[in-house]
Write a protein that holds these residues in place. Structure first.
Motif, mmCIF file in Angstrom:
data_model
loop_
_atom_site.group_PDB
_atom_site.id
_atom_site.type_symbol
_atom_site.label_atom_id
_atom_site.label_comp_id
_atom_site.label_asym_id
_atom_site.label_seq_id
_atom_site.Cartn_x
_atom_site.Cartn_y
_atom_site.Cartn_z
ATOM 1 N N ALA A 222 -31.448 31.355 24.363
ATOM 2 C CA ALA A 222 -31.621 30.181 23.508
ATOM 3 C C ALA A 222 -32.364 29.072 24.250
ATOM 4 C CB ALA A 222 -30.263 29.679 23.028
ATOM 5 N N HIS A 223 -32.066 28.912 25.537
ATOM 6 C CA HIS A 223 -32.742 27.881 26.326
ATOM 7 C C HIS A 223 -34.221 28.221 26.507
ATOM 8 C CE1 HIS A 223 -31.192 24.590 29.207
ATOM 9 N NE2 HIS A 223 -32.303 24.229 28.629
ATOM 10 N N VAL A 224 -34.506 29.473 26.779
ATOM 11 C CA VAL A 224 -35.905 29.893 26.908
ATOM 12 C C VAL A 224 -36.635 29.704 25.584
ATOM 13 C CG1 VAL A 224 -37.381 31.925 27.270
ATOM 14 C CG2 VAL A 224 -35.529 31.437 28.858
ATOM 15 N N ALA A 225 -35.969 30.018 24.463
ATOM 16 C CA ALA A 225 -36.586 29.817 23.151
ATOM 17 C C ALA A 225 -36.885 28.333 22.911
ATOM 18 C CB ALA A 225 -35.675 30.364 22.055
ATOM 19 N N ALA A 226 -35.995 27.456 23.355
ATOM 20 C CA ALA A 226 -36.248 26.017 23.204
ATOM 21 C C ALA A 226 -37.444 25.585 24.050
ATOM 22 C CB ALA A 226 -35.006 25.217 23.592
ATOM 23 N N PHE A 227 -37.549 26.116 25.265
ATOM 24 C CA PHE A 227 -38.706 25.778 26.103
ATOM 25 C C PHE A 227 -39.999 26.335 25.511
ATOM 26 C CE2 PHE A 227 -35.717 25.233 29.835
ATOM 27 C CZ PHE A 227 -35.896 23.860 29.873
ATOM 28 N N LEU A 228 -39.933 27.536 24.955
ATOM 29 C CA LEU A 228 -41.125 28.090 24.303
ATOM 30 C C LEU A 228 -41.497 27.275 23.075
ATOM 31 C CD1 LEU A 228 -40.510 31.924 24.618
ATOM 32 C CD2 LEU A 228 -42.238 30.558 25.780
ATOM 33 N N GLY A 229 -40.503 26.785 22.355
ATOM 34 C CA GLY A 229 -40.775 25.927 21.204
ATOM 35 C C GLY A 229 -41.479 24.654 21.612
ATOM 36 N N MET A 230 -41.070 24.097 22.764
ATOM 37 C CA MET A 230 -41.778 22.902 23.258
ATOM 38 C C MET A 230 -43.216 23.245 23.626
ATOM 39 S SD MET A 230 -39.160 20.627 25.561
ATOM 40 C CE MET A 230 -38.810 21.886 26.741
ATOM 41 N N GLY A 231 -43.413 24.421 24.208
ATOM 42 C CA GLY A 231 -44.760 24.800 24.627
ATOM 43 C C GLY A 231 -45.687 25.112 23.468
ATOM 44 N N PHE A 232 -45.156 25.721 22.423
ATOM 45 C CA PHE A 232 -45.983 26.101 21.278
ATOM 46 C C PHE A 232 -45.861 25.117 20.125
ATOM 47 C CE2 PHE A 232 -45.412 30.254 23.388
ATOM 48 C CZ PHE A 232 -46.744 30.568 23.561
ATOM 49 N N ALA A 233 -45.424 23.900 20.407
ATOM 50 C CA ALA A 233 -45.265 22.894 19.354
ATOM 51 C C ALA A 233 -46.600 22.492 18.741
ATOM 52 C CB ALA A 233 -44.555 21.664 19.903
#
Length: 153
Positions: A98-109
């Motif tokens: 879930a934390h990695v998904a949140a970081f990926l969400g920030m990157g692909f925002a």
């Protein structure tokens, strides 16, 4: 009969009474200065004292249960044990994902319709997941070890 000793709740009593007193006194001081939010600090202090009352209640209940078990003619069943670490690490992997998904969400925002808002939401999610790295796995491990079927002998 059991010896009723409250020595193990002495530290909790000192810490929680002091913290509650600090919150209540700080809230009263804030109210004297005209800050309406002082009521939140007072409510926090009262909540801390409520937690302390709960700890005393659960302690007294445990002593009553222990005395009841000692009055029984046969030995009580032993609690189920094992599986804590397996559930701890399995749930920690879920929190990490879930934390990695949140970081990926920030990157692909940038690919989303409102990139600044999406980046802010994902960063808040990543910040909220920080304490979950210890709390969620510990709770999952304890619950799994309590709910696990007994081991065969």
């Amino acid at each position: 009969m059991t010896t009723r000793s409250y020595a193990h709740v002495g530290c909790a009593t000192v810490l929680l009474v002091g913290a509650g007193l600090l919150f209540v006194a700080g809230g009263l001081e804030a109210l004297q200065q005209g800050a309406i939010l002082g009521w939140i600090a007072i409510a926090g202090g009262l909540a801390i004292w409520a937690v302390l009352g709960f700890l005393y209640w659960i302690n007294a209940r445990a002593y009553r249960r222990q005395e009841e078990v000692q009055r029984q003619p046969c030995a009580p069943p032993t609690p189920k044990r094992g599986g804590l670490w397996k559930a701890f690490f399995a749930s920690w992997l879920v929190v990490m994902a879930a934390h990695v998904a949140a970081f990926l969400g920030m990157g692909f925002a940038d690919l989303l319709p409102h990139p600044q808002q999406a980046r802010a939401i994902f960063s808040l999610i990543a910040l909220a997941l920080a304490p979950a790295h210890l709390v969620v796995p510990a709770l999952a491990g304890m619950l799994y070890s309590l709910m696990r079927p007994p081991r065969p002998r």
